[in-house]
Every structure is written in C-alpha cells, then in structure tokens.
Design a protein around this motif. Structure first.
Motif, PDB file in Angstrom:
ATOM      1  N   ARG A 147       7.081 -53.934 -19.997  1.00 19.75           N
ATOM      2  CA  ARG A 147       5.916 -53.048 -20.053  1.00 19.75           C
ATOM      3  C   ARG A 147       5.177 -53.027 -18.710  1.00 19.75           C
ATOM      4  O   ARG A 147       4.754 -51.978 -18.238  1.00 19.75           O
ATOM      5  CB  ARG A 147       4.971 -53.486 -21.170  1.00 19.75           C
ATOM      6  CG  ARG A 147       5.513 -53.262 -22.572  1.00 19.75           C
ATOM      7  CD  ARG A 147       4.407 -53.374 -23.607  1.00 19.75           C
ATOM      8  NE  ARG A 147       3.774 -54.691 -23.624  1.00 19.75           N
ATOM      9  CZ  ARG A 147       4.193 -55.713 -24.357  1.00 19.75           C
ATOM     10  NH1 ARG A 147       5.259 -55.587 -25.139  1.00 19.75           N
ATOM     11  NH2 ARG A 147       3.536 -56.859 -24.333  1.00 19.75           N
ATOM     12  N   HIS A 163      -1.052 -49.555 -18.902  1.00 29.33           N
ATOM     13  CA  HIS A 163      -0.356 -50.529 -19.744  1.00 29.33           C
ATOM     14  C   HIS A 163      -0.243 -50.041 -21.186  1.00 29.33           C
ATOM     15  O   HIS A 163       0.721 -50.351 -21.881  1.00 29.33           O
ATOM     16  CB  HIS A 163      -1.039 -51.897 -19.680  1.00 29.33           C
ATOM     17  CG  HIS A 163      -2.345 -51.978 -20.407  1.00 29.33           C
ATOM     18  ND1 HIS A 163      -3.546 -51.585 -19.832  1.00 29.33           N
ATOM     19  CD2 HIS A 163      -2.650 -52.397 -21.674  1.00 29.33           C
ATOM     20  CE1 HIS A 163      -4.519 -51.766 -20.708  1.00 29.33           C
ATOM     21  NE2 HIS A 163      -4.022 -52.254 -21.824  1.00 29.33           N
ATOM     22  N   ALA A 166       2.528 -47.469 -21.152  1.00 27.45           N
ATOM     23  CA  ALA A 166       3.814 -48.172 -21.080  1.00 27.45           C
ATOM     24  C   ALA A 166       4.217 -48.710 -22.441  1.00 27.45           C
ATOM     25  O   ALA A 166       5.388 -48.624 -22.838  1.00 27.45           O
ATOM     26  CB  ALA A 166       3.724 -49.312 -20.058  1.00 27.45           C
ATOM     27  N   THR A 167       3.262 -49.263 -23.180  1.00 24.61           N
ATOM     28  CA  THR A 167       3.552 -49.785 -24.512  1.00 24.61           C
ATOM     29  C   THR A 167       4.030 -48.679 -25.440  1.00 24.61           C
ATOM     30  O   THR A 167       5.017 -48.833 -26.165  1.00 24.61           O
ATOM     31  CB  THR A 167       2.293 -50.448 -25.103  1.00 24.61           C
ATOM     32  OG1 THR A 167       1.886 -51.527 -24.260  1.00 24.61           O
ATOM     33  CG2 THR A 167       2.574 -50.987 -26.505  1.00 24.61           C
TER      34      THR A 167
END
Length: 204
Positions: A147, A163, A166-167
């Motif tokens: 991630r 982030h 990305a998750t």
C-alpha cells in the motif's frame, strides 16, 4: 592428467560454491511450495510434501527456513522483489493497455493458469494470516508495504488521502481479480479500467 597448479583438468567444471548451492536449494523449495500450496492449500501440503516435490529432504527445509511461516513469507517476498514475476492482477491491467474499439480486452489476455495459481496463493496467504496470529501481523506488514509503495506513486487529491486511495485500489485489484478469474463472462477484465478511472478521478 592432474593439474599440478591446483586447478581443474581441462573440460572439468568448477564445483558450485556453498552460497550457490544454498540459493538453488531455496529456489527449489520456494517453487515447490508455490505449486503445492496453490494446488492443495497451505494446510494441505506439509513441509515433507514440499521437500519431496523439490527432490530434497525435510532437513533441507529447516536448514533454509525456520518453519512453514518463514517459508511462506519468503515466497511472498519473492513476489514483491522479483519484477519478472507475473502479478495476479496483470491480466486486468493489460485490459487497459490492450482494449479494442469497444473497450473490451483482447482474447489473448484471457486469464491463464499462472494467474489462477497466483490468485489461489493470495487467498491462501490471507487465510493463513487470519488463522495464525503470529503470521498474521507479518502478512499484514507485507500488505502495508504494498500500500505504501502504491501511495507514493499516486498524485495528490484533496478529496482522499493517498494511503486511503492505495488501500481502496488494492481492494479493487484483489477483489476484482478473484471475481474475474472465477467468473470471467460476467465479470469482464475491462472493469479494472473502469474502477481504476473512478479511483483516480478520471472520466471513463
């Protein structure tokens, strides 16, 4: 005739160095584990089975890995560190680069056995981590590293932090890959392009 200078007779091959033999052994064990765990599941293939499939003894396993969890993590690391290995989501990413006029992916990107094997392994990794607390947090760290790497490649967006994007992107990667490999007719590969564009705020 023996070489009096301590070399090897002409035509002989120098023996493999211990470090080379160790690396060959590790590679053979990882390859066997990858195949057997995809076929039978992690709990369905023992270290004895893996050693036998690699043509080695169980002692060879323990001389290279502390146990099943260590072997599993080494296999996950091989997926991460080796850029030549195929990722389970590559078939879906290919749809974005190789679509026809209708946006459908070409027939040459139908999922193959390699993609299916990797998908099965990812499920096995996740299940093993859910059932084994000690392994679970280490596998969670592996996902966190992926991630973080993806987040560093994303452009800033005021609406959602990198982030978090990305998750969500990894969830899309794995979730859509698993659905597509199980049911390609009703979950076409080009849905990955649609989902990725939505995640990145681009028009379809």
């Amino acid at each position: 005739m023996r070489d009096t200078h301590g070399g090897h007779p002409e035509g002989d091959t120098a023996p493999a160095r211990p470090s080379d033999r160790r690396e060959q052994t590790r590679t053979a064990l990882l390859t066997a584990a990858e195949r057997l765990w995809a076929e039978r599941g992690i709990h369905g293939a023992s270290l004895d089975d893996i050693a036998a499939a690699a043509g080695l003894t169980k002692g060879a396993v323990y001389s290279n890995f502390t146990g099943k969890t260590d072997l599993l993590l080494a296999l996950m690391e091989r997926f991460t560190s080796d850029p030549t290995r195929t990722d389970v989501c590559d078939e879906l990413r290919a749809a974005e680069k190789d679509g026809d006029a209708t946006g459908r992916s070409s027939s040459r990107h139908e999922p193959d056995e390699r993609a299916r094997q990797l998908a099965l392994l990812l499920v096995e990794f996740w299940l093993y981590g859910m059932r084994d607390y000690a392994a679970g947090w280490r596998i969670a760290d592996w996902y966190a590293e992926r991630r973080a790497r993806l987040a560093s490649q994303l452009d800033p967006d005021d609406a959602i932090a990198p982030h978090e994007r990305a998750t969500l992107t990894l969830a899309l990667d794995f979730g859509l890959a698993f659905q597509h490999l199980l049911d390609p007719a009703r979950v076409p590969a080009d849905l990955y392009k649609t989902g990725k564009n939505l995640m990145q705020g681009r028009p379809n």
